[in-house]
Design a protein around this motif. Structure first.
Motif, PDB file in Angstrom:
ATOM      1  N   ILE A  83      -5.267  -9.969  -1.992  1.00 53.42           N
ATOM      2  CA  ILE A  83      -6.287  -8.925  -1.991  1.00 53.42           C
ATOM      3  C   ILE A  83      -6.108  -8.059  -0.744  1.00 53.42           C
ATOM      4  O   ILE A  83      -6.055  -8.581   0.376  1.00 53.42           O
ATOM      5  CB  ILE A  83      -7.692  -9.545  -2.000  1.00 53.42           C
ATOM      6  N   PRO A  84      -5.994  -6.771  -0.904  1.00 57.03           N
ATOM      7  CA  PRO A  84      -5.736  -5.913   0.252  1.00 57.03           C
ATOM      8  C   PRO A  84      -6.881  -5.910   1.250  1.00 57.03           C
ATOM      9  O   PRO A  84      -8.046  -5.927   0.870  1.00 57.03           O
ATOM     10  CB  PRO A  84      -5.555  -4.528  -0.382  1.00 57.03           C
ATOM     11  N   HIS A  85      -6.528  -5.922   2.530  1.00 53.32           N
ATOM     12  CA  HIS A  85      -7.537  -5.792   3.572  1.00 53.32           C
ATOM     13  C   HIS A  85      -7.543  -4.319   3.998  1.00 53.32           C
ATOM     14  O   HIS A  85      -6.759  -3.885   4.826  1.00 53.32           O
ATOM     15  CB  HIS A  85      -7.231  -6.714   4.753  1.00 53.32           C
ATOM     16  N   THR A  86      -8.366  -3.554   3.378  1.00 57.50           N
ATOM     17  CA  THR A  86      -8.378  -2.116   3.614  1.00 57.50           C
ATOM     18  C   THR A  86      -8.649  -1.799   5.078  1.00 57.50           C
ATOM     19  O   THR A  86      -9.609  -2.286   5.674  1.00 57.50           O
ATOM     20  CB  THR A  86      -9.441  -1.441   2.731  1.00 57.50           C
ATOM     21  N   ASP A  87      -7.766  -0.999   5.652  1.00 57.65           N
ATOM     22  CA  ASP A  87      -7.897  -0.570   7.044  1.00 57.65           C
ATOM     23  C   ASP A  87      -8.012   0.951   7.062  1.00 57.65           C
ATOM     24  O   ASP A  87      -7.022   1.666   6.977  1.00 57.65           O
ATOM     25  CB  ASP A  87      -6.673  -1.026   7.847  1.00 57.65           C
ATOM     26  N   GLU A  88      -9.236   1.429   7.170  1.00 59.44           N
ATOM     27  CA  GLU A  88      -9.460   2.866   7.157  1.00 59.44           C
ATOM     28  C   GLU A  88      -9.259   3.497   8.525  1.00 59.44           C
ATOM     29  O   GLU A  88      -9.281   4.727   8.655  1.00 59.44           O
ATOM     30  CB  GLU A  88     -10.865   3.169   6.622  1.00 59.44           C
ATOM     31  N   ASP A  89      -9.088   2.662   9.565  1.00 58.83           N
ATOM     32  CA  ASP A  89      -8.884   3.202  10.910  1.00 58.83           C
ATOM     33  C   ASP A  89      -7.460   3.686  11.128  1.00 58.83           C
ATOM     34  O   ASP A  89      -7.218   4.581  11.944  1.00 58.83           O
ATOM     35  CB  ASP A  89      -9.234   2.137  11.960  1.00 58.83           C
ATOM     36  N   PRO A 108       8.124   0.569  -5.541  1.00 57.39           N
ATOM     37  CA  PRO A 108       6.933   0.968  -6.303  1.00 57.39           C
ATOM     38  C   PRO A 108       5.750   0.018  -6.144  1.00 57.39           C
ATOM     39  O   PRO A 108       4.612   0.459  -5.945  1.00 57.39           O
ATOM     40  CB  PRO A 108       7.449   0.991  -7.752  1.00 57.39           C
ATOM     41  N   TYR A 109       5.992  -1.274  -6.223  1.00 60.77           N
ATOM     42  CA  TYR A 109       4.907  -2.260  -6.075  1.00 60.77           C
ATOM     43  C   TYR A 109       4.270  -2.148  -4.701  1.00 60.77           C
ATOM     44  O   TYR A 109       3.041  -2.148  -4.560  1.00 60.77           O
ATOM     45  CB  TYR A 109       5.471  -3.661  -6.296  1.00 60.77           C
ATOM     46  N   HIS A 110       5.103  -2.029  -3.666  1.00 58.93           N
ATOM     47  CA  HIS A 110       4.572  -1.989  -2.305  1.00 58.93           C
ATOM     48  C   HIS A 110       3.885  -0.672  -1.989  1.00 58.93           C
ATOM     49  O   HIS A 110       2.909  -0.641  -1.219  1.00 58.93           O
ATOM     50  CB  HIS A 110       5.695  -2.263  -1.304  1.00 58.93           C
ATOM     51  N   LEU A 111       4.343   0.419  -2.556  1.00 61.33           N
ATOM     52  CA  LEU A 111       3.692   1.695  -2.322  1.00 61.33           C
ATOM     53  C   LEU A 111       2.261   1.684  -2.845  1.00 61.33           C
ATOM     54  O   LEU A 111       1.341   2.231  -2.215  1.00 61.33           O
ATOM     55  CB  LEU A 111       4.483   2.822  -3.000  1.00 61.33           C
ATOM     56  N   GLN A 112       2.072   1.049  -3.986  1.00 59.93           N
ATOM     57  CA  GLN A 112       0.729   0.952  -4.555  1.00 59.93           C
ATOM     58  C   GLN A 112      -0.170   0.122  -3.644  1.00 59.93           C
ATOM     59  O   GLN A 112      -1.332   0.469  -3.386  1.00 59.93           O
ATOM     60  CB  GLN A 112       0.813   0.330  -5.958  1.00 59.93           C
ATOM     61  N   ARG A 113       0.355  -0.963  -3.099  1.00 62.33           N
ATOM     62  CA  ARG A 113      -0.438  -1.810  -2.207  1.00 62.33           C
ATOM     63  C   ARG A 113      -0.692  -1.123  -0.871  1.00 62.33           C
ATOM     64  O   ARG A 113      -1.782  -1.244  -0.298  1.00 62.33           O
ATOM     65  CB  ARG A 113       0.283  -3.142  -1.981  1.00 62.33           C
ATOM     66  N   ARG A 115      -1.074   1.973  -0.387  1.00 67.90           N
ATOM     67  CA  ARG A 115      -2.132   2.965  -0.615  1.00 67.90           C
ATOM     68  C   ARG A 115      -3.510   2.291  -0.564  1.00 67.90           C
ATOM     69  O   ARG A 115      -4.483   2.888  -0.103  1.00 67.90           O
ATOM     70  CB  ARG A 115      -1.913   3.638  -1.967  1.00 67.90           C
ATOM     71  N   GLN A 116      -3.594   1.057  -1.041  1.00 67.92           N
ATOM     72  CA  GLN A 116      -4.853   0.322  -0.992  1.00 67.92           C
ATOM     73  C   GLN A 116      -5.165  -0.149   0.427  1.00 67.92           C
ATOM     74  O   GLN A 116      -6.306  -0.083   0.883  1.00 67.92           O
ATOM     75  CB  GLN A 116      -4.796  -0.886  -1.942  1.00 67.92           C
ATOM     76  N   TRP A 117      -4.154  -0.649   1.105  1.00 70.31           N
ATOM     77  CA  TRP A 117      -4.354  -1.182   2.451  1.00 70.31           C
ATOM     78  C   TRP A 117      -4.708  -0.076   3.442  1.00 70.31           C
ATOM     79  O   TRP A 117      -5.576  -0.258   4.297  1.00 70.31           O
ATOM     80  CB  TRP A 117      -3.078  -1.893   2.922  1.00 70.31           C
ATOM     81  N   TYR A 118      -4.004   1.038   3.341  1.00 68.40           N
ATOM     82  CA  TYR A 118      -4.155   2.106   4.329  1.00 68.40           C
ATOM     83  C   TYR A 118      -4.433   3.433   3.621  1.00 68.40           C
ATOM     84  O   TYR A 118      -3.538   4.280   3.485  1.00 68.40           O
ATOM     85  CB  TYR A 118      -2.893   2.213   5.185  1.00 68.40           C
ATOM     86  N   ALA A 286       1.613   0.435  11.244  1.00 67.22           N
ATOM     87  CA  ALA A 286       0.925  -0.124  10.084  1.00 67.22           C
ATOM     88  C   ALA A 286       1.911  -0.465   8.969  1.00 67.22           C
ATOM     89  O   ALA A 286       1.837  -1.545   8.366  1.00 67.22           O
ATOM     90  CB  ALA A 286      -0.126   0.869   9.580  1.00 67.22           C
ATOM     91  N   ILE A 287       2.848   0.446   8.688  1.00 68.10           N
ATOM     92  CA  ILE A 287       3.837   0.208   7.634  1.00 68.10           C
ATOM     93  C   ILE A 287       4.713  -0.988   7.986  1.00 68.10           C
ATOM     94  O   ILE A 287       4.959  -1.875   7.154  1.00 68.10           O
ATOM     95  CB  ILE A 287       4.712   1.458   7.414  1.00 68.10           C
ATOM     96  N   ARG A 288       5.184  -1.026   9.221  1.00 64.55           N
ATOM     97  CA  ARG A 288       6.013  -2.145   9.642  1.00 64.55           C
ATOM     98  C   ARG A 288       5.229  -3.450   9.581  1.00 64.55           C
ATOM     99  O   ARG A 288       5.730  -4.482   9.112  1.00 64.55           O
ATOM    100  CB  ARG A 288       6.530  -1.917  11.059  1.00 64.55           C
ATOM    101  N   GLY A 289       3.975  -3.424  10.040  1.00 63.93           N
ATOM    102  CA  GLY A 289       3.144  -4.618  10.011  1.00 63.93           C
ATOM    103  C   GLY A 289       2.910  -5.126   8.606  1.00 63.93           C
ATOM    104  O   GLY A 289       2.877  -6.337   8.366  1.00 63.93           O
ATOM    105  N   TYR A 290       2.763  -4.212   7.661  1.00 66.09           N
ATOM    106  CA  TYR A 290       2.569  -4.614   6.270  1.00 66.09           C
ATOM    107  C   TYR A 290       3.773  -5.400   5.762  1.00 66.09           C
ATOM    108  O   TYR A 290       3.642  -6.488   5.191  1.00 66.09           O
ATOM    109  CB  TYR A 290       2.337  -3.387   5.386  1.00 66.09           C
ATOM    110  N   PHE A 291       4.969  -4.835   5.947  1.00 66.28           N
ATOM    111  CA  PHE A 291       6.170  -5.505   5.444  1.00 66.28           C
ATOM    112  C   PHE A 291       6.432  -6.822   6.183  1.00 66.28           C
ATOM    113  O   PHE A 291       6.914  -7.789   5.584  1.00 66.28           O
ATOM    114  CB  PHE A 291       7.376  -4.571   5.540  1.00 66.28           C
ATOM    115  N   GLN A 292       6.109  -6.882   7.461  1.00 64.90           N
ATOM    116  CA  GLN A 292       6.247  -8.137   8.184  1.00 64.90           C
ATOM    117  C   GLN A 292       5.326  -9.194   7.599  1.00 64.90           C
ATOM    118  O   GLN A 292       5.712 -10.357   7.444  1.00 64.90           O
ATOM    119  CB  GLN A 292       5.934  -7.925   9.665  1.00 64.90           C
ATOM    120  N   GLN A 293       4.105  -8.800   7.282  1.00 68.75           N
ATOM    121  CA  GLN A 293       3.148  -9.762   6.732  1.00 68.75           C
ATOM    122  C   GLN A 293       3.572 -10.250   5.357  1.00 68.75           C
ATOM    123  O   GLN A 293       3.432 -11.430   5.031  1.00 68.75           O
ATOM    124  CB  GLN A 293       1.753  -9.136   6.663  1.00 68.75           C
ATOM    125  N   VAL A 294       4.105  -9.326   4.561  1.00 65.21           N
ATOM    126  CA  VAL A 294       4.495  -9.688   3.198  1.00 65.21           C
ATOM    127  C   VAL A 294       5.720 -10.594   3.183  1.00 65.21           C
ATOM    128  O   VAL A 294       5.776 -11.572   2.432  1.00 65.21           O
ATOM    129  CB  VAL A 294       4.760  -8.418   2.362  1.00 65.21           C
TER     130      VAL A 294
END
Length: 308
Positions: A83-89, A108-113, A115-118, A286-294
């Motif tokens: 479940i995405p942890h939306t970060d609006e900051d 494609p899968y990660h771009l959709q996620r 968009r939800q996360w950030y 943020a982008i780098r952190g996302y891929f590191q987490q995944v």
């Protein structure tokens, strides 16, 4: 007895790979565990999901129908666990490039996620060949890229590997090589070989062929993965490609089997790249952190649990 996620995962692996033994290798578990899980699932459903033979397993009509449901269930479970942890900051924009393989089979899968996360980060997406990506990273035309990291040449490009995708032999269903207990490049050398060229796949392939001083019997060089898939599935040749681009069926509905080779066949490494000394913006972090987490965090957790 109730149905489990484990049973579904083992069933899907066997269905996609066409052999219980290969499913076990792919899942890093025992062959008996896969067999038992599938038997339990068949008992629970009251139907045969596979037709068994010495060549492997083939889905029955009921099995093919159930496979679609299994995909849906596993996809829903994956989405629930992530479940995405939306970060609006986090705000800003990133100019992100990718090579053909990353663009078609990963992003494609990660771009959709993302968009939800950030929701307040804008991603300008581009597709280039590796050489152009390196040039544009160096001149600042793009900020980051997702590439096959082993192909990078420029010393001023920094890369961070996210994962490796094993390269295996692709064969048509019931190919004679599938009967061999051990399989080496020498066994493949005389076979009609379909050589993929996109993303410098041919260059990567020759690295491991050259290690054995061997030459594949190339009958076609193509930049189309679907062309390779159809040629192999229709019995016109074999190929060695990564699991990332593998699909068990061709467009004509013919099956493709895979087999690990006993030789050193380098996996395909995928990762992020940027210019050395690049000042990271909030959006880039943020982008780098996302891929590191995944990709990297699960690997680190697995290592820790193994050590413990």
């Amino acid at each position: 007895m109730s149905m489990t996620i484990r049973q579904l995962k083992y069933f899907v692996a066997a269905a996609e790979l066409g052999q219980v033994s290969q499913a076990a290798i792919h899942l890093s578990i025992s062959q008996s565990a896969v067999t038992t899980a599938i038997r339990e699932l068949e008992t629970l459903l009251g139907v045969n999901l596979f037709v068994r033979s010495t060549q492997g397993v083939t889905l029955t009509d009921r099995g093919r129908h159930f496979l679609n449901h299994a995909y849906q269930v596993l996809r829903s479970v994956d989405e629930a666990l992530n479940i995405p942890h939306t970060d609006e900051d986090a705000m800003g924009s990133v100019r992100l490039a990718a090579t053909y393989t990353a663009q078609g089979y990963l992003l494609p899968y990660h771009l959709q996620r993302l968009r939800q996360w950030y929701p307040n980060i804008s991603i300008d997406l581009y597709e280039f060949e590796r050489t152009e990506i390196e040039d544009k990273l160096l001149d600042g035309s793009i900020d980051m890229a997702i590439v096959l990291t082993d192909n990078l040449i420029e010393s001023e490009i920094v890369s961070e590997k996210l994962f490796s995708s094993e390269r295996r032999l692709w064969m048509p269903s019931h190919h004679h090589l599938s009967q061999k207990k051990t399989l080496a490049l020498e066994d493949v050398e005389k076979e009609p070989f379909i050589m993929l060229t996109v993303d410098e796949a041919d260059v990567s392939a020759m690295r491991y062929w050259s290690l054995k001083s061997l030459q594949p019997n190339v009958i076609l060089r193509t930049s189309s993965v679907e062309s390779v898939r159809s040629m192999v599935a229709n019995g016109l040749g074999v190929a060695i490609l990564s699991d990332l681009v593998y699909r068990p069926w061709s467009l004509e509905g013919r099956r493709i089997e895979t087999r690990s080779l006993d030789d050193v066949v380098y996996p395909m490494s995928v990762g992020l790249a940027w210019k050395r000394g690049k000042t990271f913006t909030q959006a880039m972090h943020a982008i780098r952190g996302y891929f590191q987490q995944v990709y990297l965090t699960p690997q680190q957790n697995m290592v820790r649990s193994t050590v413990v």
